[in-house]
Design an enzyme around this catalytic site. Sequence first.
Site, PDB file in Angstrom:
ATOM      1  CG  ASN A  80       8.341  -2.153   0.071  1.00 38.27           C
ATOM      2  OD1 ASN A  80       7.829  -2.313   1.184  1.00 38.27           O
ATOM      3  ND2 ASN A  80       8.911  -1.025  -0.295  1.00 38.27           N
ATOM      4  CG  HIS A 140      11.213  -2.649   4.359  1.00 36.74           C
ATOM      5  ND1 HIS A 140       9.847  -2.712   4.265  1.00 36.74           N
ATOM      6  CD2 HIS A 140      11.598  -3.780   4.987  1.00 36.74           C
ATOM      7  CE1 HIS A 140       9.431  -3.819   4.829  1.00 36.74           C
ATOM      8  NE2 HIS A 140      10.471  -4.498   5.271  1.00 36.74           N
ATOM      9  CB  ALA A 163       1.505  -0.004   6.105  1.00 33.57           C
ATOM     10  CD  GLU A 174      10.859  -7.872   5.402  1.00 32.45           C
ATOM     11  OE1 GLU A 174      11.475  -8.853   5.881  1.00 32.45           O
ATOM     12  OE2 GLU A 174      10.219  -7.063   6.099  1.00 32.45           O
ATOM     13  CE1 TYR A 186       8.709   4.785   2.826  1.00 29.90           C
ATOM     14  CE2 TYR A 186       7.337   6.729   3.172  1.00 29.90           C
ATOM     15  CZ  TYR A 186       7.741   5.461   3.545  1.00 29.90           C
ATOM     16  OH  TYR A 186       7.181   4.859   4.644  1.00 29.90           O
ATOM     17  N   PRO A 209       0.793  -1.224   0.000  1.00 31.71           N
ATOM     18  CG  PRO A 209      -0.110  -1.092   2.137  1.00 31.71           C
ATOM     19  CD  PRO A 209       0.546  -2.050   1.188  1.00 31.71           C
ATOM     20  CG  ASN A 210      -0.228   4.320   1.311  1.00 31.47           C
ATOM     21  OD1 ASN A 210      -1.207   4.858   0.794  1.00 31.47           O
ATOM     22  ND2 ASN A 210      -0.260   3.769   2.503  1.00 31.47           N
ATOM     23  NE  ARG A 220       3.982   6.608   1.658  1.00 32.12           N
ATOM     24  CZ  ARG A 220       4.301   5.385   2.033  1.00 32.12           C
ATOM     25  NH1 ARG A 220       4.898   4.573   1.194  1.00 32.12           N
ATOM     26  NH2 ARG A 220       4.039   4.969   3.238  1.00 32.12           N
ATOM     27  NE  ARG A 267      10.233   5.690   8.420  1.00 32.51           N
ATOM     28  CZ  ARG A 267       9.246   5.490   7.545  1.00 32.51           C
ATOM     29  NH1 ARG A 267       9.367   4.525   6.639  1.00 32.51           N
ATOM     30  NH2 ARG A 267       8.182   6.252   7.567  1.00 32.51           N
TER      31      ARG A 267
HETATM   32  C1  DHK Z   1       7.110   1.497   3.095  1.00 31.22           C
HETATM   33  C2  DHK Z   1       6.023   1.833   3.831  1.00 31.22           C
HETATM   34  O1  DHK Z   1       4.921   2.268   3.205  1.00 31.22           O
HETATM   35  C3  DHK Z   1       6.002   1.783   5.282  1.00 31.22           C
HETATM   36  O2  DHK Z   1       4.727   1.495   5.804  1.00 31.22           O
HETATM   37  C4  DHK Z   1       7.037   0.827   5.844  1.00 31.22           C
HETATM   38  C5  DHK Z   1       8.292   0.860   3.704  1.00 31.22           C
HETATM   39  C6  DHK Z   1       8.389   1.064   5.194  1.00 31.22           C
HETATM   40  C7  DHK Z   1       9.557   1.211   2.937  1.00 31.22           C
HETATM   41  O3  DHK Z   1      10.480   1.771   3.514  1.00 31.22           O
HETATM   42  O4  DHK Z   1       9.632   0.895   1.743  1.00 31.22           O
HETATM   43  O5  DHK Z   1       7.118   0.996   7.224  1.00 31.22           O
END
Ligand code: DHK
Length: 146
Positions: free
Chosen positions: A75, A101, A78, A99, A24, A11-12, A19, A108
């Site tokens: 990835n 991130h 959340a 995995e 990010y 998500p996101n 964002r 964090r």
């Molecule tokens: C991305 C997210 O959206 C967060 O909810 C994770 C992750 C970290 C990232 O760092 O790619 O906590």
Amino acid sequence: MTKKIHILNGPNLNLLGTREGSIYGYVTLADIEKNCREECARLGVELEFAQSNHEGELVDLIQRAGESADGIIINPAAYTHTSVAIHDAIRAVNLPVVEVHLSNIYAREDFRHHSYVSPVALGTICGFGPAGYILALGALTSHLPE
Ligand code: DHK
């Protein structure tokens, strides 16, 4: 036979580029996909690349990978920190999973320090931004049998 890797994004991550740039960065998911496609061409592996904002859809995508892929890079965003369903789906498909991130989740908030995915992953790459996906492709392909 040509190996096949599925890269799944939670998500996101569709909002990358706009964002929370300080966390990010400003690279979009489309840019990441393009870089991964170039790296897969170089490595000689096939790629499927997907993103979903929905937990059940990610479970479906993991199950689908279980039918045809040789490995998964995920990835979970959340859902990393909440999803027993994604943990169980990864266990069920019995494929090597890396995995990823973008951010260093351990630097964090406390709620990001626990991952339901890490215990069922081959390994985790975090904190290297979009380069993490390329590192994961190298790590996963070198792990796959000839
Ligand atoms: C991305 C997210 O959206 C967060 O909810 C994770 C992750 C970290 C990232 O760092 O790619 O906590």
